[in-house]
Scaffold this active site. Structure first.
Site, mmCIF file in Angstrom:
data_model
loop_
_atom_site.group_PDB
_atom_site.id
_atom_site.type_symbol
_atom_site.label_atom_id
_atom_site.label_comp_id
_atom_site.label_asym_id
_atom_site.label_seq_id
_atom_site.Cartn_x
_atom_site.Cartn_y
_atom_site.Cartn_z
ATOM 1 C CD GLU A 1 -1.786 1.706 2.666
ATOM 2 O OE1 GLU A 1 -1.562 2.888 3.017
ATOM 3 O OE2 GLU A 1 -2.453 0.855 3.658
ATOM 4 C CG HIS A 2 3.356 2.601 3.509
ATOM 5 N ND1 HIS A 2 4.167 3.690 3.937
ATOM 6 C CD2 HIS A 2 2.369 2.368 4.195
ATOM 7 C CE1 HIS A 2 3.512 3.975 5.275
ATOM 8 N NE2 HIS A 2 2.606 3.101 5.349
#
Length: 403
Positions: free
Chosen positions: A53-54
């Site tokens: 996600e990051h």
């Protein structure tokens, strides 16, 4: 509900699911999600979904990190993402006249991540700081850590992973995991706002048909009670957890709201208003396809922690005698709260995604009827708790026995 006529749920030939609520306001919330999250990770992988996600925001094949942010923010929008147990979501919200930019960015993130080696090492440091942040925020820490008191590993572990495992992750591990899990049959495009289904489908067709196998999280319930000590704390932080059947979540909405939902709740009245033992006491529910648990949190003094715990358990016991007046008033409260939350398009978007993960997004529009259908005795029965998990974090310069 009227809004149901303005809602479309559609499965495309490429396997992707579209959820769309039409609104007249000049704002649109857009998301691209994958039905995969931390619940499906093995112990050695814990934290990898959150890491992905990051990394998605570090750049795609079409945009740099700066361009991703500017594409939305320079048009008055906001963007973010979250990793849940069963979903990872990338979303933005902006004026509806810029819908195409929002949809383009959301789909670009999930379709074309660059996964640059240099970015990987930089973001690793950012995630390690995020882990420290949760550790150094005692209230967040106990509520996050409580999961370990209620479930065996790996499900019981934090979605962030631990520092040692994050430090040891390799770039190719991330890339291979992404390729295995991010398939079109597990993807959801959810839009709430002033646009059209035709415009959404135009973007949806960018997704090539790919397939990943359906997964089932390995969930083993436990009950543990733990006391931790830490230096430099001024307050004791208590979290109690109770398992529940996710099929009974509407009854539990009522149970939790009466017990610990807001300033009119029984715990707030008894523990804060009458006795002045806490500043903050609250309860909330975590619910998935095959699990459910309630968390009750209280911040108090080390000397009063046991008393708070005893009062919480006593108030739960008293829920066996819940009266019809309180029961009916709570139904009205929950239906009203849903209407208020539904003003915010991001809230509706997230709830539609959550309901789709549980089985059918259309259940979002059936909430009023589901709550009204709950019987008084169903809620009373939930007070028959056989066991619970708990975590108490106290200042290190004290002595305390496990209770």
């Amino acid at each position: 509900m009227k809004e149901m006529k303005e809602f479309v749920r559609k499965k495309l030939k490429n396997g992707l699911t579209i959820l769309f609520e039409k609104r007249r306001q000049e704002v649109v919330s857009v998301s691209a999600s994958v039905k995969h999250g931390s619940a499906y990770e093995k112990e050695k992988e814990k934290g990898i979904s959150h890491f992905i996600e990051h990394l998605m925001f570090k750049g795609t094949k079409n945009r740099t990190h700066k361009e991703i942010a500017e594409e939305i923010e320079k048009r008055g929008g906001v963007l973010n993402a979250y990793t849940g147990e069963e979903v990872t979501c990338y979303w933005n919200k902006l004026p509806s006249k810029y819908f195409s930019f929002g949809m383009d960015v959301a789909s670009d993130l999930i379709l074309n991540p660059k996964f640059d080696k240099e970015d990987f090492e930089k973001e690793k440091k950012v995630i390690l700081e995020e882990i420290k942040m949760y550790h150094d925020s005692p209230g967040l820490y106990v509520m996050n850590k409580l999961k370990e008191m209620l479930f065996k590993k790996p499900f019981g572990l934090s979605a962030l992973g631990d520092a040692r495992k994050i430090k040891g992750m390799k770039g190719e591990e991330i890339t291979n995991y992404f390729k295995r899990k991010y398939a079109s049959n597990k993807m959801i495009l959810c839009v709430v706002g002033n646009t059209s289904i035709d415009k959404i489908e135009k973007f949806a067709k960018r997704f090539q048909k790919t397939k990943a196998r359906e997964e089932k999280a390995k969930i083993t319930k436990i009950y543990r009670q733990c006391i931790e000590k830490r230096k430099d704390l001024q307050q004791a932080h208590l979290a109690l957890g109770f398992h529940f059947d996710s099929q009974k979540r509407y009854a539990y909405d009522i149970f939790n709201t009466i017990l610990a939902g807001g300033m009119s709740s029984r715990l707030f009245e008894e523990i804060r208003e009458k006795r002045g033992l806490v500043y903050d006491i609250k309860g909330f529910l975590e619910c998935g396809k095959n699990y459910g648990y309630q968390i009750i949190y209280a911040g108090t003094t080390k000397e009063k922690a046991k008393l708070c715990k005893d009062i919480i358990l006593k108030e739960i016991e008293k829920m066996k005698e819940l009266n019809k007046k309180d029961f009916e008033e709570c139904k009205e409260q929950l239906i009203g709260l849903k209407k208020i939350a539904s003003e915010e398009s991001v809230s509706v978007m997230n709830n539609l995604i959550g309901e789709e993960i549980l089985g059918d997004a259309r259940n979002f529009y059936r909430y009023d009827n589901k709550i009204l259908a709950v019987r008084l005795e169903e809620v009373r029965q939930l007070a028959k708790i056989k066991n619970f998990g708990s975590l108490l974090l106290i200042p290190k310069n004290t002595s305390s026995d496990k209770k």
